[in-house]
Design an enzyme around this catalytic site. Structure first.
Site, PDB file in Angstrom:
ATOM      1  N   ARG A 150      59.750  43.543  49.927  1.00 33.32           N
ATOM      2  CA  ARG A 150      60.187  44.873  49.771  1.00 33.32           C
ATOM      3  C   ARG A 150      58.916  45.597  49.327  1.00 33.32           C
ATOM      4  O   ARG A 150      57.722  45.120  49.083  1.00 33.32           O
ATOM      5  CB  ARG A 150      61.044  45.089  48.393  1.00 33.32           C
ATOM      6  N   LYS A 174      63.543  41.942  42.303  1.00 30.13           N
ATOM      7  CA  LYS A 174      64.377  42.530  41.655  1.00 30.13           C
ATOM      8  C   LYS A 174      64.650  41.894  40.127  1.00 30.13           C
ATOM      9  O   LYS A 174      64.973  40.597  40.421  1.00 30.13           O
ATOM     10  CB  LYS A 174      65.667  43.064  42.330  1.00 30.13           C
ATOM     11  N   HIS A 239      61.067  49.332  54.511  1.00 33.19           N
ATOM     12  CA  HIS A 239      62.375  48.705  54.733  1.00 33.19           C
ATOM     13  C   HIS A 239      62.696  48.471  56.035  1.00 33.19           C
ATOM     14  O   HIS A 239      63.554  46.946  56.191  1.00 33.19           O
ATOM     15  CB  HIS A 239      63.494  49.463  54.021  1.00 33.19           C
ATOM     16  N   ARG A 242      61.089  45.117  56.921  1.00 32.90           N
ATOM     17  CA  ARG A 242      61.804  44.061  56.108  1.00 32.90           C
ATOM     18  C   ARG A 242      62.803  43.544  56.961  1.00 32.90           C
ATOM     19  O   ARG A 242      63.263  42.294  57.146  1.00 32.90           O
ATOM     20  CB  ARG A 242      61.933  44.507  54.794  1.00 32.90           C
ATOM     21  N   HIS A 265      67.521  37.745  48.073  1.00 26.18           N
ATOM     22  CA  HIS A 265      69.085  38.514  47.774  1.00 26.18           C
ATOM     23  C   HIS A 265      70.062  37.559  46.768  1.00 26.18           C
ATOM     24  O   HIS A 265      70.174  36.245  47.092  1.00 26.18           O
ATOM     25  CB  HIS A 265      69.914  38.543  49.075  1.00 26.18           C
ATOM     26  N   TYR A 274      72.894  42.490  56.046  1.00 23.32           N
ATOM     27  CA  TYR A 274      71.492  43.015  56.284  1.00 23.32           C
ATOM     28  C   TYR A 274      71.000  42.361  57.524  1.00 23.32           C
ATOM     29  O   TYR A 274      70.073  43.203  58.322  1.00 23.32           O
ATOM     30  CB  TYR A 274      70.773  42.685  55.134  1.00 23.32           C
TER      31      TYR A 274
END
Length: 308
Positions: A150, A174, A239, A242, A265, A274
């Site tokens: 990211r 995250k 992004h 990615r 994820h 995705y």
């Protein structure tokens, strides 16, 4: 706006940050949404009932479904917090609307377009005296496309994140969760060359005057590279690179669970959406690999008719 609303919103956001590790961008969006809702209700959001929530929803009629969904999410979590912490005896969030959430696929870069980006970088490094910024660019793109990081993860990489003889790097993603991400030989080489140009006291792999390169500057660098490669800058971003990493890796036969781990994820459903693979490839895979692929339905049907 009453102090009680503002105080409760602050406590709620502090809880999300401390206990759930919610990303800073999400916290900022939630804060904006909740303060706006409080203002619309004259500072009485914490006392809102079903009618008040219907009033809020009426102000969202012209917004995109994604924006409404974010506001609803912020309010649902806020009221759940108030209820669980004893600030309210009930939770009125059932009265909030449920906007449809169409999860759109990210923008796509095919392999030829990615090659154009790397061709520009190769040309820059082939010059007699490449600028340090060109070596930095090579390291950035190799990590984005080669490891699927990211933008925030890439920008904040510590200087010693990449070790010359290690095929993995530890990334803090995250929610401050750490994960192992594979790094290619090309990326290690590019990072090694760039690292030799970083000031010795630098804490980050991609330093700036304040701390590390900003997400905004990273986006600008990628847009400039896209324009130089003859691509639409609006189509290329960190992004998107990615996403290209995930899509091309999956198309090459990567395991979905392994890819989920590499991308960081929490839910594999995110990875499935995705990393869209051509439906034609999936059909071919089923027809070629499924146990029933070699069995003929018409032959069995004929046998069944004779028995009847």
């Amino acid at each position: 706006m009453s102090a009680s609303d503002r105080d409760l919103i602050t406590r709620f956001l502090e809880m999300l940050a401390a206990e759930q590790g919610v990303a800073a961008n999400t916290l900022s969006a939630y804060k904006s949404d909740l303060l706006a809702a409080s203002q619309l209700l004259d500072g009485k959001l914490n006392h809102a009932g079903a009618d008040n929530l219907a009033e809020l929803a009426s102000n969202w009629r012209d917004l995109a479904n994604s924006s409404v969904a974010r506001k609803v999410s912020a309010l649902r979590r806020f009221f759940a917090f108030l209820h669980e912490e004893g600030f309210r005896a009930d939770n009125p969030s059932a009265a909030l609307p449920k906007p449809p959430q169409a999860r759109t696929l990210p923008k796509i870069l095919d392999t030829d377009e990615v090659e154009k980006l790397f061709a520009v970088i190769a040309d820059k490094l082939a010059q007699p005296h490449p600028a340090p910024a060109d070596y930095r660019l090579a390291a950035l793109i190799e990590l984005l496309y080669g490891s699927g990081l990211r933008a925030t993860e890439l920008a904040a990489l510590p200087r010693n994140a990449v070790v010359s003889d290690q095929p993995f790097i530890i990334v803090k993603g995250k929610g401050a969760k750490e994960r192992l991400v594979p790094i290619s030989n090309r990326a290690r080489q590019a990072v090694g060359t760039w690292s030799a140009m970083i000031p010795e006291k630098a804490r980050f792999l991609f330093p700036s005057r304040a701390s590390h390169i900003s997400r905004i500057r990273l986006f600008q660098i990628i847009k400039e590279l896209a324009a130089q490669a003859g691509l639409d800058p609006a189509k290329v971003s960190p992004h998107v690179l990615r996403h290209a990493f995930a899509t091309h890796l999956l198309a090459g036969g990567a395991n979905l669970r392994a890819l989920q781990s590499m991308l960081g994820h929490a839910d594999i459903a995110t990875t499935q959406i995705y990393t869209h693979v051509d439906s034609s490839r999936l059909v071919e895979l089923v027809n070629r690999r499924h146990p029933l692929a070699t069995r003929t339905l018409t032959r069995r049907a004929a046998g069944s008719n004779r028995q009847a």
